[in-house]
Design a protein around this motif. Structure first.
Motif, short mmCIF file in Angstrom:
data_model
loop_
_atom_site.label_atom_id
_atom_site.label_comp_id
_atom_site.label_asym_id
_atom_site.label_seq_id
_atom_site.Cartn_x
_atom_site.Cartn_y
_atom_site.Cartn_z
N CYS A 21 0.86 -1.18 0.00
CA CYS A 21 0.00 0.00 0.00
C CYS A 21 0.90 1.23 0.00
CB CYS A 21 -0.91 0.01 1.22
SG CYS A 21 -1.95 1.48 1.36
N TRP A 35 -5.34 -2.40 6.96
CA TRP A 35 -5.76 -3.32 5.90
C TRP A 35 -7.11 -3.90 6.29
CZ3 TRP A 35 -3.76 -3.88 1.20
CH2 TRP A 35 -2.43 -3.51 0.98
N ARG A 37 -10.62 -6.21 4.57
CA ARG A 37 -10.98 -7.11 3.48
C ARG A 37 -12.48 -7.32 3.45
NH1 ARG A 37 -8.43 -12.85 5.72
NH2 ARG A 37 -9.96 -13.21 7.40
N ARG A 44 -17.27 -5.79 5.16
CA ARG A 44 -15.84 -5.52 5.23
C ARG A 44 -15.39 -5.62 6.69
NH1 ARG A 44 -13.97 -0.56 1.70
NH2 ARG A 44 -15.27 0.61 3.17
N TYR A 93 -8.94 -6.94 -0.75
CA TYR A 93 -8.21 -6.30 0.34
C TYR A 93 -8.03 -4.82 0.04
CZ TYR A 93 -7.23 -10.78 2.51
OH TYR A 93 -7.36 -12.00 3.14
N TYR A 94 -8.36 -4.01 1.03
CA TYR A 94 -8.24 -2.56 0.91
C TYR A 94 -7.27 -2.02 1.95
CZ TYR A 94 -12.78 -3.02 -1.46
OH TYR A 94 -13.82 -3.38 -2.30
N CYS A 95 -6.51 -1.01 1.56
CA CYS A 95 -5.76 -0.28 2.57
C CYS A 95 -6.42 1.09 2.76
CB CYS A 95 -4.30 -0.14 2.23
SG CYS A 95 -3.92 0.77 0.72
N ALA A 96 -6.27 1.61 3.94
CA ALA A 96 -6.90 2.88 4.28
C ALA A 96 -6.03 3.61 5.29
CB ALA A 96 -8.29 2.64 4.86
N TRP A 113 -9.38 5.77 1.38
CA TRP A 113 -9.31 4.35 1.03
C TRP A 113 -8.67 4.16 -0.33
CZ3 TRP A 113 -11.30 0.36 4.14
CH2 TRP A 113 -11.94 0.79 5.30
N GLN A 115 -8.13 1.45 -3.71
CA GLN A 115 -9.10 0.85 -4.62
C GLN A 115 -9.33 -0.63 -4.39
OE1 GLN A 115 -6.00 1.07 -5.21
NE2 GLN A 115 -5.38 -0.61 -6.53
N GLY A 116 -8.49 -1.29 -3.63
CA GLY A 116 -8.67 -2.71 -3.37
C GLY A 116 -7.88 -3.58 -4.33
#
Length: 123
Positions: A21, A35, A37, A44, A93-96, A113, A115-116
């Motif tokens: 990320c 992270w 998901r 989520r 999986y997303y990071c934020a 956030w 984009q996954g």
């Protein structure tokens, strides 16, 4: 603020992947990278977080001992090393990023956030 997640893919059960990320555009030294998901048909959920100020980490019970979160401040990058992957780890999986000095694991606390990236664990 922009977050770019990458590293997803198809892997067999028991295999490994490393997600990355890359964060840019933030101006504070105090933040948490998390992270999350989302599996098909499910809400989520938080997977792991790391604090910029303390280096403290959090892991969901379902990934403890298998996933490792780390950071490279010089590259503005946070990694999620995923080992011993299981089919139930299949998800986007997303990071934020959450600004502030106190680490949060709550989705509502995250301001920006990525984009996954899709992780599929299947034989």
């Amino acid at each position: 603020v922009q977050l770019q997640a990458s590293g997803g893919g198809l892997v067999q059960p028991g295999g490994s992947l490393r997600l990355s990320c890359v964060a840019s555009g933030y101006t504070t030294d105090y933040y948490t990278i998390g992270w999350f998901r989302q599996a098909p048909g499910k809400e989520r959920e938080v997977v792991s977080c790391i604090s910029s100020s303390t280096g403290g980490t959090y892991y969901a019970e379902s990934v403890k001992g298998r996933f490792t979160i780390s950071r490279d401040n010089a590259k503005n990058t946070v990694y999620l090393q995923m080992d011993s992957l299981k089919p139930e780890d299949t998800a986007v999986y997303y990071c934020a990023i959450a600004t502030g000095a106190i680490m949060t694991i709550l989705e509502v606390g995250y301001d920006y956030w990525g984009q996954g990236t899709l992780v599929t664990v299947s034989s």
